[in-house]
Design a protein around this motif. Structure first.
Motif, short mmCIF file in Angstrom:
data_model
loop_
_atom_site.label_atom_id
_atom_site.label_comp_id
_atom_site.label_asym_id
_atom_site.label_seq_id
_atom_site.Cartn_x
_atom_site.Cartn_y
_atom_site.Cartn_z
N ASP A 108 1.15 -1.38 -0.06
CA ASP A 108 -0.05 -0.13 0.03
C ASP A 108 1.01 1.26 0.15
N LEU A 109 1.21 2.25 -1.05
CA LEU A 109 2.64 2.86 -1.19
C LEU A 109 1.72 4.36 -0.62
N GLU A 110 0.42 4.23 -0.55
CA GLU A 110 0.01 5.94 0.42
C GLU A 110 0.09 5.61 2.18
N LYS A 111 0.20 4.12 2.17
CA LYS A 111 0.90 4.08 3.55
C LYS A 111 2.02 3.89 4.22
N ASP A 112 2.55 3.12 2.86
CA ASP A 112 3.78 2.39 2.92
C ASP A 112 5.08 2.68 1.56
N PRO A 113 5.40 3.84 1.68
CA PRO A 113 6.43 4.15 0.33
C PRO A 113 7.46 3.54 0.25
N ASP A 114 8.13 3.48 1.43
CA ASP A 114 8.95 2.72 1.53
C ASP A 114 9.11 0.73 0.94
N HIS A 115 7.62 0.51 0.70
CA HIS A 115 7.53 -1.07 0.33
C HIS A 115 8.22 -1.75 2.12
N ARG A 116 7.87 -1.34 3.25
CA ARG A 116 8.73 -1.72 4.02
C ARG A 116 7.21 -3.32 4.83
N VAL A 117 6.30 -3.32 4.26
CA VAL A 117 5.26 -4.20 5.36
C VAL A 117 4.43 -4.88 3.46
N ASN A 118 4.98 -6.27 3.19
CA ASN A 118 4.57 -7.09 2.26
C ASN A 118 2.68 -7.34 3.17
N LEU A 119 2.15 -6.72 2.29
CA LEU A 119 0.09 -7.28 2.36
C LEU A 119 0.05 -8.48 1.89
N ILE A 120 0.58 -9.20 0.50
CA ILE A 120 0.46 -10.46 0.73
C ILE A 120 -0.59 -11.33 0.97
N ALA A 121 -0.63 -12.11 2.58
CA ALA A 121 -1.51 -12.47 3.19
C ALA A 121 -2.37 -11.52 3.89
N GLU A 122 -2.78 -10.67 3.66
CA GLU A 122 -3.78 -9.74 4.20
C GLU A 122 -4.74 -9.99 3.86
N ALA A 123 -5.75 -10.96 4.72
CA ALA A 123 -7.30 -10.80 4.09
C ALA A 123 -7.96 -9.48 3.86
N SER A 124 -8.05 -8.40 4.49
CA SER A 124 -8.32 -7.42 4.05
C SER A 124 -7.85 -7.08 2.82
N GLN A 125 -6.56 -6.91 2.29
CA GLN A 125 -6.33 -6.91 0.85
C GLN A 125 -7.01 -8.47 0.13
N ALA A 126 -7.58 -9.24 -0.10
CA ALA A 126 -8.27 -10.25 -1.24
C ALA A 126 -8.29 -9.40 -2.32
N GLU A 127 -9.53 -8.50 -2.48
CA GLU A 127 -10.03 -8.26 -3.54
C GLU A 127 -9.10 -7.11 -4.19
N THR A 128 -7.74 -6.44 -3.90
CA THR A 128 -7.41 -5.83 -4.36
C THR A 128 -6.41 -5.93 -4.69
N LEU A 129 -6.16 -7.92 -4.16
CA LEU A 129 -4.50 -8.88 -4.60
C LEU A 129 -5.18 -8.73 -6.14
N GLU A 130 -6.65 -9.72 -6.06
CA GLU A 130 -7.00 -10.61 -6.63
C GLU A 130 -7.46 -9.24 -7.92
N GLY A 131 -7.64 -8.44 -8.42
CA GLY A 131 -7.99 -7.00 -9.06
C GLY A 131 -6.15 -6.85 -10.08
N LEU A 132 -5.64 -7.02 -8.62
CA LEU A 132 -4.29 -6.13 -9.46
C LEU A 132 -3.48 -7.53 -10.09
N LYS A 133 -3.80 -8.95 -9.54
CA LYS A 133 -3.07 -9.88 -10.39
C LYS A 133 -3.80 -10.63 -11.79
N LYS A 134 -5.05 -9.81 -11.61
CA LYS A 134 -6.30 -10.23 -12.87
C LYS A 134 -5.24 -9.63 -13.82
N ARG A 135 -5.60 -7.94 -13.51
CA ARG A 135 -4.60 -7.04 -14.81
C ARG A 135 -3.57 -7.31 -15.36
N LEU A 136 -3.05 -7.81 -14.57
CA LEU A 136 -1.56 -8.19 -14.68
C LEU A 136 -0.68 -9.38 -15.80
#
Length: 170
Positions: A108-136
């Motif tokens: 989340d570059l708004e909260k973590d511009p230095d890429h320190r906290v990997n949110l890959i396993a955060e359930a709260s980010q599942a929808e964001t993750l799936e959307g980005l994965k599909k676009r990519l």
């Protein structure tokens, strides 16, 4: 990375455009600016319409993200930093292909511009993750990316050739 363009008489001074662009967009931009036809085989898009708009901020709604890739060029085994990335205004998703296990990162570059906290396993980010994965993935398949299609024969043969030449000191 900021990108500055000066084109007296064509681009309004002081514009600050927040659209995502890639280095590959420079070639069709220069072709169009020079009056040449942009080949339909080019996957990048000219920036001339954005520049000619005279607008600041988000200008082209289709330029709301950027897809980038890193491959093995310049590496020697066992190093392998191959990856693909998609970034939008807030999030960045990275898939690392590496040598063996595929790993993923989400920031989340708004909260973590230095890429320190990997949110890959955060359930709260599942929808964001799936959307980005599909676009990519859609972009990779549309471009024929061997990392997505699995058609790695020529890709691997080229890498082997380059590695062999490097080993010989070329």
């Amino acid at each position: 990375v900021p990108f500055a363009i000066r084109w007296p008489g064509k681009v309004k001074p002081g514009m600050v455009v927040e659209d995502f662009i890639g280095l590959q967009d420079v070639a069709p931009t220069l072709l169009e600016a020079g009056g040449a036809e942009v080949p339909s085989t080019m996957s990048a898009r000219s920036l001339v319409p954005v520049l000619a708009s005279g607008k600041s901020g988000r200008v082209d709604p289709a330029r709301d993200h950027i897809v980038t890739g890193l491959e093995w060029h310049g590496e020697l085994p066992p190093a392998n930093k191959a990856s693909r990335t998609i970034r939008d205004a807030r999030f960045q998703y990275i898939i690392n292909y590496g040598t063996n296990p595929v790993t993923e990162e989400l920031y989340d570059l708004e909260k973590d511009p230095d890429h320190r906290v990997n949110l890959i396993a955060e359930a709260s980010q599942a929808e964001t993750l799936e959307g980005l994965k599909k676009r990519l993935r859609d972009r990779q398949l549309g471009m024929g990316d061997p990392r997505a299609t699995g058609k790695m024969k020529v890709f691997n043969a080229t890498r082997a050739f380059v590695e062999e030449r490097k080993a010989k000191g070329y």
